[in-house]
Design an enzyme around this catalytic site. Structure first.
Site, PDB file in Angstrom:
ATOM      1  N   ASP A 138       8.640 -18.465  51.063  1.00 23.41           N
ATOM      2  CA  ASP A 138       7.591 -18.243  50.064  1.00 23.41           C
ATOM      3  C   ASP A 138       7.166 -16.790  50.208  1.00 23.41           C
ATOM      4  OD1 ASP A 138       5.493 -18.824  48.152  1.00 23.41           O
ATOM      5  OD2 ASP A 138       4.076 -18.857  49.805  1.00 23.41           O
ATOM      6  N   SER A 139       6.308 -16.355  49.292  1.00 21.73           N
ATOM      7  CA  SER A 139       5.796 -14.984  49.400  1.00 21.73           C
ATOM      8  C   SER A 139       4.788 -14.842  50.540  1.00 21.73           C
ATOM      9  CB  SER A 139       5.112 -14.597  48.087  1.00 21.73           C
ATOM     10  OG  SER A 139       4.062 -15.518  47.826  1.00 21.73           O
ATOM     11  N   CYS A 143       8.267 -21.739  46.577  1.00 23.42           N
ATOM     12  CA  CYS A 143       7.466 -20.809  45.785  1.00 23.42           C
ATOM     13  C   CYS A 143       7.812 -21.073  44.325  1.00 23.42           C
ATOM     14  CB  CYS A 143       7.840 -19.380  46.170  1.00 23.42           C
ATOM     15  SG  CYS A 143       7.109 -18.119  45.135  1.00 23.42           S
ATOM     16  N   GLU A 180      -4.655 -15.981  50.545  1.00 20.79           N
ATOM     17  CA  GLU A 180      -4.026 -15.173  51.605  1.00 20.79           C
ATOM     18  C   GLU A 180      -5.100 -14.537  52.505  1.00 20.79           C
ATOM     19  OE1 GLU A 180      -0.735 -14.380  52.561  1.00 20.79           O
ATOM     20  OE2 GLU A 180      -0.048 -15.971  51.230  1.00 20.79           O
ATOM     21  N   CYS A 216       1.768 -23.780  41.994  1.00 23.70           N
ATOM     22  CA  CYS A 216       1.900 -22.673  42.935  1.00 23.70           C
ATOM     23  C   CYS A 216       1.688 -23.296  44.304  1.00 23.70           C
ATOM     24  CB  CYS A 216       0.834 -21.608  42.665  1.00 23.70           C
ATOM     25  SG  CYS A 216       0.764 -20.320  43.944  1.00 23.70           S
ATOM     26  N   HIS A 247       0.600 -22.189  46.932  1.00 24.94           N
ATOM     27  CA  HIS A 247      -0.654 -21.838  47.607  1.00 24.94           C
ATOM     28  C   HIS A 247      -1.781 -22.812  47.235  1.00 24.94           C
ATOM     29  CE1 HIS A 247       1.255 -17.970  48.457  1.00 24.94           C
ATOM     30  NE2 HIS A 247       0.206 -17.597  49.169  1.00 24.94           N
TER      31      HIS A 247
HETATM   32  N1  DGL Z   1       3.182 -19.523  46.399  1.00 24.40           N
HETATM   33  C1  DGL Z   1       3.856 -18.882  45.352  1.00 24.40           C
HETATM   34  C2  DGL Z   1       4.087 -19.727  44.151  1.00 24.40           C
HETATM   35  O1  DGL Z   1       4.247 -20.916  44.299  1.00 24.40           O
HETATM   36  C3  DGL Z   1       3.693 -17.422  45.157  1.00 24.40           C
HETATM   37  C4  DGL Z   1       2.389 -16.879  44.843  1.00 24.40           C
HETATM   38  C5  DGL Z   1       2.444 -15.374  44.728  1.00 24.40           C
HETATM   39  O2  DGL Z   1       3.004 -14.752  45.619  1.00 24.40           O
HETATM   40  O3  DGL Z   1       1.935 -14.873  43.733  1.00 24.40           O
HETATM   41  O4  DGL Z   1       4.157 -19.258  43.053  1.00 24.40           O
END
Ligand code: DGL
Length: 270
Positions: free
Chosen positions: A14-15, A77, A156, A188, A190
């Site tokens: 993931d990011s 992600c 984050e 997402c 996150h």
């Molecule tokens: N967690 C990620 C997603 O599902 C990336 C969020 C990001 O880096 O903007 O899109």
């Protein structure tokens, strides 16, 4: 697949910390599997970047995990899944699982009134990947996408409770109250970290694609006879491209235990 190949880890990227929501569910569903996780924390957020840039980052992440000998790759992600899933499926010789198809399937199964809202990053929402995946399952379902770009930086930073995240959630999500969507996809990885805040703000049933993705991983490993059946202790290794201490702290808060192995790496170019 030989028994020793089955012991190879599942690779997940993931990011940033968002993919830990997928790690948590995979550890629950598949406790014997070793995991190697990469959070590209030096370049988070992905969701505000162009599809070309996200694809380049995703290829670099995948290349690192492949070099670590993974047996299956999970793109934990949505942003990366929405732009790089097909490419990585075609170019890698391990199975590749994204988070969008499992989430779309669960949402279609859950909705009663055929109205599904999806929240995600700007790149995910702009890609229409959820709409396409949902409509491919049931063309009569109505889908509305809402980009929530401030959620990822706040998460984050660890601002996952309190006044600020609640105000931001209210601002993004309150319009949904009047539109009769009965299902909301957390598009997402996150967002499950702030599920408690989102659940206070909307009345719709929430779809956490992390849970669905873990189910899919189990299904694919079973179908390909790739499950690790050895009795050995599975390893859990975490890699980041920046600030391991911050990642370790969020990981501890979110997974509920210390992450013993977090290392910083530098990703090379093409
Ligand atoms: N967690 C990620 C997603 O599902 C990336 C969020 C990001 O880096 O903007 O899109």
């Amino acid at each position: 697949m030989s028994p020793s190949s089955k012991e190879r880890p599942i690779g997940i990227f993931d990011s940033g910390v968002g993919g830990l929501t997928v790690v948590k569910e995979i550890m629950k569903a598949l406790p014997r599997e070793s995991i190697i996780y990469l959070g590209d924390t030096a370049r988070v957020p992905y969701g505000i970047r162009s599809p070309e840039t996200v694809l380049r980052y995703s290829r670099e992440n995948a290349r690192f995990l492949i070099s670590e000998g993974i047996k299956l790759l999970v793109i934990a992600c949505n942003t990366s899944s929405s732009v790089s899933l097909q490419h990585l499926r075609q170019s890698l010789d391990v199975p590749v699982i994204g988070v969008i198809e499992p989430g779309a399937r669960a949402a279609v199964a859950k909705t009663k009134n055929g109205r599904i809202a999806v929240i995600g990053t700007e790149t995910t929402i702009r890609s229409n990947a959820y709409e396409q995946a949902i409509k491919a399952i049931n063309g009569s379902v109505e889908v509305r996408g809402i980009a929530c770009p401030l959620f990822v930086p706040l998460i984050e930073e660890g601002w996952i409770d309190g006044e600020v995240i609640r105000l931001v959630a209210e601002r993004y999500l309150s319009p949904l109250k009047y539109d009769n969507f009965d299902t909301l996809v957390l598009g997402c990885t996150h967002y499950p970290i702030i599920k408690h805040v989102i659940a206070e703000t909307v009345e719709a049933g929430l779809i956490d694609s992390a849970i669905e993705t873990a189910r899919e991983v189990k299904k694919v490993l079973e179908a390909n006879d790739m499950l690790n059946r050895s009795g050995g202790q599975p390893s859990r290794r975490f890699f980041v491209t920046d600030a391991p201490e911050k990642f370790r702290e969020m990981g501890r808060r979110f997974l509920g235990h210390e992450l013993t192995s977090v290392s910083k790496i530098v990703l090379g170019g093409e």
